[in-house]
Design a protein around this motif. Structure first.
Motif, short mmCIF file in Angstrom:
data_model
loop_
_atom_site.label_atom_id
_atom_site.label_comp_id
_atom_site.label_asym_id
_atom_site.label_seq_id
_atom_site.Cartn_x
_atom_site.Cartn_y
_atom_site.Cartn_z
N LEU A 209 8.99 -0.29 7.96
CA LEU A 209 10.33 -1.66 7.99
C LEU A 209 10.35 -1.49 6.27
CD1 LEU A 209 12.95 -2.65 8.97
CD2 LEU A 209 11.65 -4.01 9.91
N ILE A 210 9.61 -1.92 5.41
CA ILE A 210 9.67 -2.51 4.44
C ILE A 210 10.10 -0.70 3.13
CG2 ILE A 210 8.61 -3.22 2.05
CD1 ILE A 210 8.50 -5.59 4.71
N SER A 211 9.09 0.16 3.85
CA SER A 211 9.75 1.33 2.79
C SER A 211 11.01 1.80 3.35
CB SER A 211 8.66 2.36 3.38
OG SER A 211 7.03 1.79 2.67
N GLY A 212 11.35 1.60 4.48
CA GLY A 212 12.68 1.98 5.05
C GLY A 212 13.70 1.41 4.05
N LEU A 213 13.47 -0.32 4.17
CA LEU A 213 14.29 -0.82 3.12
C LEU A 213 14.60 -0.56 1.51
CD1 LEU A 213 13.48 -4.56 5.08
CD2 LEU A 213 14.95 -3.08 4.99
N PHE A 214 13.67 -0.35 1.29
CA PHE A 214 13.40 -0.14 -0.10
C PHE A 214 14.19 1.48 -0.53
CE2 PHE A 214 10.30 -3.85 -0.56
CZ PHE A 214 11.01 -3.20 -2.44
N LEU A 215 13.63 2.62 0.55
CA LEU A 215 14.07 4.29 0.27
C LEU A 215 15.87 4.08 1.10
CD1 LEU A 215 10.44 5.67 1.65
CD2 LEU A 215 11.88 5.97 -0.66
N SER A 216 16.28 2.80 1.66
CA SER A 216 17.39 3.08 2.59
C SER A 216 17.64 4.60 3.59
CB SER A 216 18.48 3.99 1.70
OG SER A 216 18.96 2.52 0.79
N ASP A 217 15.65 4.84 4.26
CA ASP A 217 15.77 4.99 4.54
C ASP A 217 15.88 5.03 6.56
OD1 ASP A 217 14.50 7.59 7.26
OD2 ASP A 217 13.18 7.66 5.40
N PHE A 218 17.35 5.03 6.83
CA PHE A 218 17.87 4.15 8.43
C PHE A 218 16.46 4.94 9.13
CE2 PHE A 218 22.03 3.58 6.83
CZ PHE A 218 21.73 1.97 6.57
N GLN A 219 16.10 5.88 9.61
CA GLN A 219 15.62 6.53 10.73
C GLN A 219 14.05 6.20 10.58
OE1 GLN A 219 16.90 8.56 13.66
NE2 GLN A 219 18.43 8.33 11.87
N LEU A 220 13.55 6.09 9.13
CA LEU A 220 12.15 5.24 9.39
C LEU A 220 12.36 3.22 9.65
CD1 LEU A 220 9.13 4.77 8.32
CD2 LEU A 220 10.50 4.55 5.98
N ILE A 221 13.13 3.38 9.12
CA ILE A 221 13.57 1.54 9.48
C ILE A 221 13.52 1.72 10.90
CG2 ILE A 221 15.37 -0.05 9.84
CD1 ILE A 221 16.19 0.64 7.03
N SER A 222 14.38 2.53 11.80
CA SER A 222 14.49 2.85 13.33
C SER A 222 12.63 2.60 13.57
CB SER A 222 15.46 4.27 13.75
OG SER A 222 15.41 4.05 15.17
N ARG A 223 12.20 3.85 13.51
CA ARG A 223 10.91 3.98 13.87
C ARG A 223 10.10 2.55 13.73
NH1 ARG A 223 11.36 8.90 10.99
NH2 ARG A 223 10.61 8.30 9.07
N SER A 224 10.12 1.94 12.49
CA SER A 224 9.52 1.50 12.30
C SER A 224 9.72 -0.58 13.20
CB SER A 224 9.52 0.52 11.02
OG SER A 224 9.65 2.31 10.15
N LEU A 225 10.68 -0.48 13.92
CA LEU A 225 11.70 -1.24 14.48
C LEU A 225 10.57 -1.19 15.58
CD1 LEU A 225 15.37 -1.57 13.59
CD2 LEU A 225 13.71 -3.63 13.16
N ARG A 226 9.30 -2.11 15.67
CA ARG A 226 8.47 -2.47 17.13
C ARG A 226 7.77 -3.18 17.03
NH1 ARG A 226 4.14 2.07 18.73
NH2 ARG A 226 3.51 1.18 20.54
N ASP A 227 7.61 -4.45 17.54
CA ASP A 227 7.19 -5.17 17.15
C ASP A 227 5.74 -5.49 18.77
OD1 ASP A 227 5.44 -7.96 18.02
OD2 ASP A 227 7.13 -8.67 17.98
N VAL A 228 4.51 -4.73 18.30
CA VAL A 228 3.78 -5.38 19.56
C VAL A 228 2.68 -6.54 19.66
CG1 VAL A 228 3.15 -2.48 19.28
CG2 VAL A 228 1.58 -4.67 18.31
#
Lengths: 312, 312
Positions: A209-228
């Motif tokens: 999620l942090i990487s996705g915010l820095f990279l403006s990578d929406f798909q990475l943000i999407s894949r990372s939005l998971r709380d176990v």
């Protein structure tokens, strides 16, 4: 300056895999606080509106005055002040209501005193208000409410805040189902022990999620939005939670999660159009269950609390 | 092409708070593999040097041939090849020795076949070699050995790799104490359950480390290099570990951790001078204990495995 008004926004804490360490700020929705110099000593909350009569006026219990008092104690001065609080946020909804009041009060009082502190330096004072309001001096609502954007709370001893970039276009849909959820219930359902495997999955997702915010990578943000860690227990308290998740992903939203300790749910979307559609999809889900729903659409607020009016 | 030689670097996996999800690559130190087309069918490992006679020649057990076989299976072809492995890495040291052999073999064989795969696509084949060598198809050594830099393994199902930026000047000191450490011992000491608090601390630190890499913020990297999940158990197997940590921080290094499952230790520094000093400080610590030590100083290798020689 004799009288200053400041606004502080609603915030989402516990951002999915960022449980207890990540929050972000919303636009427009928030609380407004006016602070006036007074010749009589001490802090006095003179008016509160928009709270349905639920918030305390006592200076030792109101988050506005508690936060300002922590600031005055640090400065070693005893300036008398009158405080007017206009609530724009519902109480106990998981939108950082107590934090927004403290944040607005601090930004106003800091301006009244000719800004002895930077915005970042105000965060610990707002945390004292959280201690009174919630029983714990959390920073994951107050830090984004004051500073704006996504804020990582890396550590508390000492406090270590990192402001993260906000990808252009990122929008939030806040969904507030008309549902009572007690914060202490919401905390008591949390597991005390996490498997090594789940802890590693959580680390991978927050890193993504942090990487996705820095990279403006929406798909990475999407894949990372998971709380176990927290969500599997807490989602059970919110009917419709998983159906909503499926339905908003089907229309192109990035993902969803519980805001704070709920019952408000946040949905992140790559643009405003999808954020609006996510709101409609959610109304359908909660409509079927028979639960009322308030929907707020907003960009991520990158500026945080701000001054509205100053009178000399 | 008839004969190709490739080099793949040593790697550090389990980068502190990045336990099981983060690895990075070292310069120069690594393995070299030459692959030749052969008219006879199947893969044959014809020579291995630098391993003290410890590595297997059988195609089903050697990481070079296992990795290439996985690639050929995917392509559905049965090209015969001869493989020569020159080990530059000590075995079982926690420097990604098996991964470097597989990575070099794949980059060479891919070139021999006119590059049917991108480098990123080679990673799953190298993971099959890790399954044979270590019992688990980990990617945290093979991915940085092939791709270079810092690589986040966000997830395995499906494989989700994120290449992270490398701040200019960042150097690594690899310390290999002359100490036998069994990987299965190193894994068996790990706790199966983590407290919610420790899991949250770990999340905060990996989020801080990732942010520090993107922001080139050495102090944030330094504050974040703390593993509360694996290191507290594993460090007990490495005498001098905590004294070393104090001493290298005192001379300005950013932090240290166990490389892979040890006994090698990595130290990160903001420049080459401090990386060299960290090596000297470490020699003092291990000298006092009476343990021999190999020291390697290196920039972070941002390119990963590469072709050295091609013969038509």
């Amino acid at each position: 300056m004799k009288k200053v008004t400041a606004f502080a926004p609603a915030t989402v804490a516990n951002v999915s895999c960022g449980f207890d360490i990540l929050g972000f700020a919303i636009d427009e929705l928030g609380d407004q606080v006016t602070v006036m110099r007074s010749d009589s000593p001490g802090l006095k909350v003179t008016a509160i509106s928009g709270d349905g009569g639920k918030l305390p006026y006592e200076a030792e219990r109101n988050t506005c005055s508690v936060a300002i008092q922590a600031m005055l104690d640090q400065l070693g001065i005893a300036q008398g002040m009158e405080i007017i609080l206009e609530k724009g946020l519902p109480l106990g909804s998981g939108m950082g209501s107590s934090a927004a009041s403290a944040a607005a009060a601090l930004v106003a009082a800091n301006a009244l005193l000719n800004e002895p502190f930077t915005k970042k330096e105000l965060v610990p004072f707002a945390m004292e208000a959280e201690r009174v309001a919630c029983g714990a001096a959390h920073a994951d609502n107050v830090a984004p409410s004051i500073l704006g954007g996504f804020v990582l709370i890396r550590d508390y001893q000492p406090l270590d805040l990192v402001k993260l970039p906000v990808p252009a276009g990122l929008h939030c849909t806040l969904l507030h189902p008309h549902l009572e959820l007690n914060t202490s219930d919401s905390r008591s359902v949390l597991r005390k022990q996490i498997s090594l495997k789940d802890s590693t999955i959580q680390s991978g997702n927050i890193a993504g999620l942090i990487s996705g915010l820095f990279l403006s990578d929406f798909q990475l943000i999407s894949r990372s939005l998971r709380d176990v860690v927290a969500e599997p227990s807490r989602a059970l308290l919110i009917p419709g939670f998983y159906e909503l998740r499926e339905n908003i992903k089907a229309i192109g939203a990035l993902g969803s999660g519980i805001s704070g300790s709920g019952p408000t749910i946040f949905v992140l979307s790559p643009d405003k159009e999808i954020a609006i559609m996510a709101g409609k999809v959610s109304e359908d889900v909660f409509g079927k269950i028979g639960l009322g729903l308030d929907v707020y659409i907003s960009e991520i607020n990158n500026n945080g609390a701000y001054l509205k009016e100053e009178k000399i």
